[in-house]
Design an enzyme around this catalytic site. Sequence first.
Site, PDB file in Angstrom:
ATOM      1  N   ASP A  30       0.871  -1.182   0.000  1.00  0.00           N
ATOM      2  CA  ASP A  30       0.000   0.000   0.000  1.00  0.00           C
ATOM      3  C   ASP A  30       0.907   1.232   0.000  1.00  0.00           C
ATOM      4  O   ASP A  30       1.935   1.249   0.688  1.00  0.00           O
ATOM      5  CB  ASP A  30      -0.887  -0.012   1.259  1.00  0.00           C
ATOM      6  CG  ASP A  30      -2.116   0.863   1.123  1.00  0.00           C
ATOM      7  OD1 ASP A  30      -3.239   0.355   1.315  1.00  0.00           O
ATOM      8  OD2 ASP A  30      -1.970   2.077   0.840  1.00  0.00           O
ATOM      9  N   SER A 123     -17.197  -2.683  -9.129  1.00  0.00           N
ATOM     10  CA  SER A 123     -18.240  -1.933  -8.434  1.00  0.00           C
ATOM     11  C   SER A 123     -19.559  -2.060  -9.177  1.00  0.00           C
ATOM     12  O   SER A 123     -19.573  -2.213 -10.414  1.00  0.00           O
ATOM     13  CB  SER A 123     -17.822  -0.457  -8.405  1.00  0.00           C
ATOM     14  OG  SER A 123     -18.907   0.360  -8.075  1.00  0.00           O
ATOM     15  N   TYR A 147     -14.222   7.412 -12.925  1.00  0.00           N
ATOM     16  CA  TYR A 147     -14.007   6.314 -11.973  1.00  0.00           C
ATOM     17  C   TYR A 147     -14.676   5.033 -12.478  1.00  0.00           C
ATOM     18  O   TYR A 147     -14.056   3.965 -12.544  1.00  0.00           O
ATOM     19  CB  TYR A 147     -14.560   6.685 -10.585  1.00  0.00           C
ATOM     20  CG  TYR A 147     -14.686   5.484  -9.670  1.00  0.00           C
ATOM     21  CD1 TYR A 147     -13.562   4.856  -9.158  1.00  0.00           C
ATOM     22  CD2 TYR A 147     -15.935   4.942  -9.355  1.00  0.00           C
ATOM     23  CE1 TYR A 147     -13.668   3.729  -8.342  1.00  0.00           C
ATOM     24  CE2 TYR A 147     -16.065   3.827  -8.538  1.00  0.00           C
ATOM     25  CZ  TYR A 147     -14.924   3.220  -8.036  1.00  0.00           C
ATOM     26  OH  TYR A 147     -15.035   2.108  -7.240  1.00  0.00           O
ATOM     27  N   LYS A 151     -13.146   1.120 -13.877  1.00  0.00           N
ATOM     28  CA  LYS A 151     -13.580  -0.234 -13.476  1.00  0.00           C
ATOM     29  C   LYS A 151     -14.005  -1.033 -14.709  1.00  0.00           C
ATOM     30  O   LYS A 151     -13.670  -2.216 -14.857  1.00  0.00           O
ATOM     31  CB  LYS A 151     -14.726  -0.152 -12.468  1.00  0.00           C
ATOM     32  CG  LYS A 151     -14.329   0.444 -11.122  1.00  0.00           C
ATOM     33  CD  LYS A 151     -13.346  -0.433 -10.369  1.00  0.00           C
ATOM     34  CE  LYS A 151     -12.847   0.204  -9.095  1.00  0.00           C
ATOM     35  NZ  LYS A 151     -11.700  -0.502  -8.506  1.00  0.00           N
ATOM     36  N   ARG A 290     -28.281  14.883  -6.356  1.00  0.00           N
ATOM     37  CA  ARG A 290     -26.854  14.957  -6.692  1.00  0.00           C
ATOM     38  C   ARG A 290     -26.712  14.509  -8.152  1.00  0.00           C
ATOM     39  O   ARG A 290     -27.206  13.434  -8.519  1.00  0.00           O
ATOM     40  CB  ARG A 290     -26.066  14.017  -5.763  1.00  0.00           C
ATOM     41  CG  ARG A 290     -24.579  14.007  -6.009  1.00  0.00           C
ATOM     42  CD  ARG A 290     -23.837  13.232  -4.923  1.00  0.00           C
ATOM     43  NE  ARG A 290     -24.162  11.811  -4.906  1.00  0.00           N
ATOM     44  CZ  ARG A 290     -23.648  10.933  -4.047  1.00  0.00           C
ATOM     45  NH1 ARG A 290     -22.810  11.328  -3.109  1.00  0.00           N
ATOM     46  NH2 ARG A 290     -23.995   9.661  -4.098  1.00  0.00           N
TER      47      ARG A 290
END
Length: 331
Positions: A30, A123, A147, A151, A290
């Site tokens: 990490d 996701s 994002y 994926k 949103r």
Amino acid sequence: MMLLTGGLGYIGSHTAVELLDNDQDVVIVDNLSNSQIDVKDKIQKITGKSIKFYEGDVRDADLMDKIFSENKIDTVIHFAGFKAVGESTKIPIEYYKNNIDSTLVLLEAMKKHNVKNLVFSSSATVYGKAKSMPIFEDFPLSASNPYGRTKLFIEEILKDVHAADPSFNIAILRYFNPVGAHESGIIGENPNGIPNNLMPYITRVATKKLDLLHVFGNDYETHDGTGVRDYIHVCDLAHGHLKAAQKLENNPGLVVYNLGTGTGYSVLDMVKAFESSCKVSVPYVIDERRPGDIDTCFASPEKAEKELGFKATRTLEDMCKSSFNFEVNNK
Ligand code: NAD
Ligand code: UD1
């Protein structure tokens, strides 16, 4: 021995605990871009077991070569990556570079060292605005932000890698909405600054670090007008990784699973559940929608149940209480 990239992050740390509790040896790499070094000691404290840790970037090919040379790794769980949707629209190049390059460097190192089992953190965002609910794994895929596209692209890359070398075993796990924390209250989700996601925002309102929850829209096509999501306890999710890693031992090739509960709760359901589970008040105001949000998103958990023997068991009350416990413990 299992290598966890991004293993000091929220989902990685809970998965490390689950694996250690099940007598697996764990190595973590990490770069601490979104985690703290003390999480390593916390994982060891919870489990009473030690882990090997490398501080560095998965995109560093020499480091990855060293890690694979120094350890007998049979399975990799690839958590490392950036994950904030809003931020990805502002710095897309960094998102593509980090998420995609890290995967490519990792795949090259795995190929070189003949490591053929990979679990990848995808996701539910790859389903875009799904045509119906629940969402099954064979639904069409799309993405509406950088994002999500990282994926989606990585899933495609993994399919190509498997097609070129069918001895590669790859489990793509599509997480729904991970929430909650380890029951010890020692590790949990600890976002920097003002949280984007619902549960960490609620816990900060409940502990009076923030004044009010802003509910993003109450005119959605849902039972109370607020957005519905499939919240899954992070410890259940962690268990799903153990099950997926075990599945890879039987050479299944490339497999894709939803990790969710199959039940959707609205924002107001979450507020009420939190208030009654934790005996606190969560004041809120209704705000604008949103941008980019969808009405409803929940999984069909059937395939993971049938093929992995995985079923989420923790309740909404467990999710709320453990989130609150972690927030209170980590003032
Ligand atoms: P997190 O940010 O808490 O953990 C990611 C970890 O990876 C962090 O510790 C960070 O320091 C590390 N990292 C990032 N880039 C790295 C790099 N290049 N080299 C080495 N380390 C690096 O995120 P999380 O919530 O634990 O998510 C883990 C994975 O699951 C991510 O890939 C994320 O996109 C995916 N995911 C998360 C959610 C969610 O709601 N949390 C939902 C769906 C998918
Ligand atoms: C978000 C990401 C998604 C990611 C998922 C899991 C966006 C647009 N999508 O999904 O890509 O896979 O997290 O981490 O960011 N809400 C409020 N007030 C808040 C925060 C959220 O009302 O302060 C509402 C949202 O409108 C939504 C629900 O709560 O209806 C859940 O939101 P959030 O926790 O951000 O998750 P998602 O939007 O589902």
